[in-house]
Design a protein around this motif. Structure first.
Motif, PDB file in Angstrom:
ATOM      1  N   ASP A  39       0.825  -1.207   0.000  1.00  0.00           N
ATOM      2  CA  ASP A  39       0.000   0.000   0.000  1.00  0.00           C
ATOM      3  C   ASP A  39       0.862   1.261   0.000  1.00  0.00           C
ATOM      4  O   ASP A  39       0.549   2.250  -0.678  1.00  0.00           O
ATOM      5  CB  ASP A  39      -0.931  -0.012   1.213  1.00  0.00           C
ATOM      6  N   ARG A  42       2.316   1.835  -3.476  1.00  0.00           N
ATOM      7  CA  ARG A  42       1.295   2.381  -4.363  1.00  0.00           C
ATOM      8  C   ARG A  42       1.113   3.885  -4.123  1.00  0.00           C
ATOM      9  O   ARG A  42       1.025   4.672  -5.063  1.00  0.00           O
ATOM     10  CB  ARG A  42      -0.039   1.672  -4.138  1.00  0.00           C
ATOM     11  N   THR A  43       1.096   4.272  -2.842  1.00  0.00           N
ATOM     12  CA  THR A  43       0.884   5.681  -2.492  1.00  0.00           C
ATOM     13  C   THR A  43       2.086   6.542  -2.876  1.00  0.00           C
ATOM     14  O   THR A  43       1.942   7.581  -3.529  1.00  0.00           O
ATOM     15  CB  THR A  43       0.609   5.818  -0.985  1.00  0.00           C
ATOM     16  N   LEU A  47       0.860   4.598  -8.057  1.00  0.00           N
ATOM     17  CA  LEU A  47       0.665   3.491  -8.982  1.00  0.00           C
ATOM     18  C   LEU A  47      -0.796   3.113  -9.102  1.00  0.00           C
ATOM     19  O   LEU A  47      -1.558   3.214  -8.140  1.00  0.00           O
ATOM     20  CB  LEU A  47       1.455   2.261  -8.516  1.00  0.00           C
ATOM     21  N   GLU A  49      -3.652  -0.044 -10.112  1.00  0.00           N
ATOM     22  CA  GLU A  49      -3.772  -1.424  -9.645  1.00  0.00           C
ATOM     23  C   GLU A  49      -2.897  -2.379 -10.456  1.00  0.00           C
ATOM     24  O   GLU A  49      -2.208  -3.232  -9.900  1.00  0.00           O
ATOM     25  CB  GLU A  49      -5.245  -1.864  -9.724  1.00  0.00           C
ATOM     26  N   THR A  52       0.825  -1.876  -9.735  1.00  0.00           N
ATOM     27  CA  THR A  52       1.113  -2.366  -8.387  1.00  0.00           C
ATOM     28  C   THR A  52       1.270  -3.879  -8.396  1.00  0.00           C
ATOM     29  O   THR A  52       2.219  -4.429  -7.829  1.00  0.00           O
ATOM     30  CB  THR A  52      -0.013  -1.972  -7.411  1.00  0.00           C
ATOM     31  N   GLU A 287      -2.622  -5.296   3.194  1.00  0.00           N
ATOM     32  CA  GLU A 287      -3.403  -4.317   2.442  1.00  0.00           C
ATOM     33  C   GLU A 287      -4.872  -4.718   2.400  1.00  0.00           C
ATOM     34  O   GLU A 287      -5.772  -3.874   2.538  1.00  0.00           O
ATOM     35  CB  GLU A 287      -2.861  -4.210   1.015  1.00  0.00           C
ATOM     36  N   PRO A 423      -4.600  -7.415  -7.754  1.00  0.00           N
ATOM     37  CA  PRO A 423      -5.026  -6.025  -7.540  1.00  0.00           C
ATOM     38  C   PRO A 423      -6.144  -5.575  -8.470  1.00  0.00           C
ATOM     39  O   PRO A 423      -7.161  -5.042  -7.995  1.00  0.00           O
ATOM     40  CB  PRO A 423      -3.731  -5.231  -7.748  1.00  0.00           C
TER      41      PRO A 423
END
Length: 482
Positions: A39, A42-43, A47, A49, A52, A287, A423
């Motif tokens: 997570d 990604r933040t 990114l 889905e 990721t 996540e 994802p």
């Protein structure tokens, strides 16, 4: 082996096997350490889905390459030097991923780490098998799977400790985000692995392969004091001759889509092992639980407990496999996985969508949590370790090495497909995602019931004959028999 030599012989060989199994620990650690960082990555890198999923799964492509080249490198350079190469790759990947400036940087270092995982996945069990007396080989070989589960647990625990110390995975410790420390800490086990490898004796099989029989004799006399070194050396020479003949005459080609039916059985077993979605739990669970309403600290704690459960049930599997048999355990595991995954799909179908994602209200959160851990138990006591047992039993000597390579490659590819698709699939529909995994678990029950015979207590030759006859349809109605 007389009583006076049993204890020292066992302790020395067990020590070597435990040391060799550290490669399995790194395998589990490196493949699962990304769980707590998903997570945050990604933040921080903004990114989507799909990207990721690719950043998480790309290590598995490195695994496939590492597994393919490991055997050739080990025969050329030796088992111990290849362990050292794996150690260097682990350390480099841990540092590079921890200091990655962007997603491309991270992906490159994840691939390098995957190469190390692939090498460890081949070299550790090979070294343990080659250093162990025949009477202890099965038990010591199971240390590899146990080490993998301990590595998974260690990674999940490490992730939780860093996240809790910082306050969250994106908060900083000493100027670096906690998720970066999750990768950087991998330097420690990687370094330990390298230091241990430097102290290990070379495999007797490799020494004989290179014509260094006296050095192999020295290893036998030191670590197998109750065994006849001449007999052991003779067995190795015969085994090397058999393998050489198998490479010359063995072929995987057959009438079923270009392969022998028995090879397809190994491939299907491997694919089912991954398509039930087990690695979603070990790569994305933190996540996942955060996304459905559990606080981040609780999500990390849940993942740690899941890793601990995985260790416990692996020990149970090791204890039961030669008592209960392969077939009953696999069938029970398939049922347990299908039911628990179905319950997870039902639970997530009751989620309420909010601006931050799905929210499991009331009892549905605990129900999903219990179902996820039942799934881990069902897998860990059955399809996790037993697929590897079967893959070691079902192939004829003439194609065993080649067929195992194909089956292992199928596992990495299937693992990659599941990991990279989770994802986007989960973003579309969590009930659909877990429903698909439940369907594959149910299909795995049918496959074992219809195709896989019981191989407990049979020789390798008898086991592969049983499977080959069923694969060719020589035994109709096999599903009705135990």
């Amino acid at each position: 082996m007389n009583a006076s030599t049993t204890s020292p012989t066992h302790s020395k060989v067990i020590g070597l096997a435990v040391a060799g199994a550290v490669g399995g620990f790194l395998f589990g650690f490196d493949s699962s350490v990304v769980n707590g960082a998903v997570d945050a990555i990604r933040t921080d890198f903004s990114l989507g889905e799909a990207l990721t999923g690719f950043a998480v799964a790309v290590a598995l492509l490195g695994c496939a390459v590492g597994a393919v080249v490991a055997g050739r490198l080990a025969d050329r350079l030796g088992r111990v030097p290849v362990m050292l190469i794996g150690s260097v790759l682990f350390i480099a990947s841990a540092i590079g991923a921890g200091l990655a400036a962007g997603v491309v940087d991270l992906i490159i270092w994840r691939v390098i780490g995957g190469l190390g995982i692939g090498i460890a996945s081949v070299i550790a069990p090979a070294y343990i098998a080659e250093i162990s007396p025949a009477g202890m080989r099965g038990r010591l070989g199971s240390l590899q799977q146990l080490a993998i589960t301990i590595g998974i647990f260690a990674a999940l625990l490490s992730d939780a400790l860093f996240a809790n110390a910082a306050g969250s995975a994106t908060a900083t410790i000493g100027g670096l985000e906690a998720w970066r420390w999750m990768f950087l800490v991998g330097v420690v086990p990687g370094l330990i692995y390298g230091l241990i490898a430097l102290r290990l004796p070379e495999s007797p099989r490799y020494l004989v392969l290179k014509g260094r029989d006296e050095k192999a004799r020295t290893v036998f006399e030191k670590y197998w004091p109750g065994q006849d070194a001449d007999v052991a050396l003779g067995d190795i020479r015969k085994s090397i001759a058999v393998d050489a003949e198998a490479r010359r005459t063995g072929t995987l080609a057959g009438p079923t889509l270009g392969l022998k039916p028995i090879v397809w059985i190994g491939i299907i077993l491997s694919v089912f092992q991954q398509f039930v979605g087990i690695n979603v739990i070990f790569y994305y669970s933190t996540e996942l639980w955060s996304s459905v309403g559990f606080p981040e600290s609780s999500s990390f704690a849940i993942s740690v407990v899941t890793g601990l459960v995985n260790i416990a049930v692996t020990l149970v599997a090791i204890a039961l496999v030669d008592r209960v048999g392969r077939r009953p355990i696999l069938l029970t595991g398939s049922l347990g996985m299908a039911i628990s995954l179905g319950v997870m799909a039902l639970a997530f179908s009751q989620a309420t969508m909010t601006s931050s994602g799905p929210d499991l209200e009331g009892a549905w959160g605990p129900i999903a949590l219990v179902a996820a851990n039942i799934f881990v138990i069902a897998f860990g006591v059955s399809w996790g370790p037993l697929v590897w047992v079967l893959l070691g039993e079902i192939f004829p000597n003439s194609i065993r090495a080649k067929a195992l390579g194909v089956a292992a490659g199928a596992q990495w590819i299937a693992n990659f497909v599941v990991t990279v698709t989770f994802p986007p699939l989960s973003a579309f529909s969590l009930p659909l995602t877990y429903g698909l995994y439940a369907i594959f678990a149910a299909l795995s029950f049918w496959f074992v019931f219809a195709v896989i015979p019981e191989t407990k207590g049979t020789s390798l030759e008898d086991a592969d004959t049983l499977l080959d006859r069923r694969a060719r349809g020589a035994e109709p109605g096999v599903g009705a028999r135990a």
